[in-house]
Design a protein around this motif. Structure first.
Motif, mmCIF file in Angstrom:
data_model
loop_
_atom_site.group_PDB
_atom_site.id
_atom_site.type_symbol
_atom_site.label_atom_id
_atom_site.label_comp_id
_atom_site.label_asym_id
_atom_site.label_seq_id
_atom_site.Cartn_x
_atom_site.Cartn_y
_atom_site.Cartn_z
ATOM 1 N N GLY A 26 3.316 40.285 12.241
ATOM 2 C CA GLY A 26 2.697 38.889 11.577
ATOM 3 C C GLY A 26 3.418 37.717 11.945
ATOM 4 O O GLY A 26 2.941 36.657 11.381
ATOM 5 N N LEU A 73 0.858 35.221 13.859
ATOM 6 C CA LEU A 73 -0.176 34.839 12.998
ATOM 7 C C LEU A 73 0.423 33.908 11.996
ATOM 8 O O LEU A 73 -0.200 32.860 11.634
ATOM 9 N N ALA A 99 -3.428 32.439 20.294
ATOM 10 C CA ALA A 99 -2.878 32.991 19.283
ATOM 11 C C ALA A 99 -2.846 34.795 19.372
ATOM 12 O O ALA A 99 -1.701 35.369 19.144
ATOM 13 N N ALA A 104 0.738 36.890 19.908
ATOM 14 C CA ALA A 104 0.942 38.112 19.161
ATOM 15 C C ALA A 104 1.279 39.130 19.864
ATOM 16 O O ALA A 104 2.243 40.092 19.722
ATOM 17 N N GLU A 139 -2.008 44.062 16.907
ATOM 18 C CA GLU A 139 -1.695 42.918 16.343
ATOM 19 C C GLU A 139 -2.289 41.704 16.899
ATOM 20 O O GLU A 139 -2.856 40.687 16.210
ATOM 21 N N THR A 179 -4.787 39.408 15.013
ATOM 22 C CA THR A 179 -4.323 37.786 14.858
ATOM 23 C C THR A 179 -5.502 37.090 15.275
ATOM 24 O O THR A 179 -5.813 36.091 14.824
#
Length: 230
Positions: A70, A73, A143, A147, A190, A194
């Motif tokens: 995370g 994110l 993004a 990630a 992820e 994300t």
């Protein structure tokens, strides 16, 4: 990737504790520039989402566990400094209340999650953002790439710490293989999550996404005029 107690020796744990304390101090100062009436509520939501996602653990091997990090994110949604604080709060609650990650290893976990994962995610995001067209639709893409990269980089940082002060009776080669093989797969998952999460917020309220502010500032203002026509 939560590091348990006793997995690293005392000098390494103390060193990462010092790094974590310094990183949190810097984040507290930097978050003052990021937090406003829009970012503060989003920070709470991000912390809650990451907390829930990180509670889904599965064993990686050699005494460690794998889950979503995370970091990218959080950095994209609320900024790198506020994102680092969100991850630190999550790790503190998990360690104290749920025994997820050791208390003596809290500095190590904060270093890995709040500094390495968030920092790498933000740097990669900004780099990719500069390479892509300056459009809102590119923010979730950048993004997702951030990630994807941040997870194995964080895994490598852990391997480096284990090489310095690992205490578990496991070879460095075994730890490296386990961490990288699993976290490349975790990084793919992820990246998807994300991209979808950032994309959903960008589609509805792009002004709430910290990483989209530079794009919004670069967009020309639209001036609409109304008037009667003869």
């Amino acid at each position: 990737m939560h590091v348990p107690d006793g997995f690293l020796d005392a000098p390494t744990s103390l060193a990462t504790g010092a790094v974590a304390a310094a990183g949190i101090a810097v984040a507290l100062r930097g978050a003052r520039r990021e937090l406003d009436d829009r970012t503060a509520p989003m920070a709470g939501l991000v912390a809650a989402f990451v907390f829930a996602a990180q509670m889904l653990n599965f064993p990686v091997g050699a005494g460690t566990s794998g889950h979503l990090l995370g970091g990218a994110l959080a950095a994209v949604l609320v900024g790198p400094y506020t994102g680092a604080l969100c991850l630190a709060v999550v790790l503190l609650v998990q360690g104290l209340l749920f025994a997820d990650g050791g208390i003596t290893a809290l500095g190590t976990n904060i270093t890995l999650f709040s500094i390495v994962a968030v920092g790498t995610g933000w740097l990669v995001f900004r780099l990719v953002q500069r390479l892509l067209p300056s459009r809102l639709s590119m923010v979730p893409v950048a993004a997702g790439v951030a990630a994807l990269v941040s997870v194995p980089v964080t895994a490598l940082a852990f391997v480096g710490l284990f090489a310095i002060g690992g205490q578990a009776p496991v070879s460095l080669a075994a730890v490296t293989t386990a961490m990288l093989s699993w976290h490349v797969l975790i990084g793919i998952g992820e990246a998807v999550i994300t991209t979808l999460a950032v994309g959903s917020v960008v589609a509805t309220r792009p002004d709430l996404v910290y990483g989209a502010r530079s794009v919004l500032r670069s967009r020309p203002l639209e001036v609409r005029t109304t008037g009667a026509t003869a």
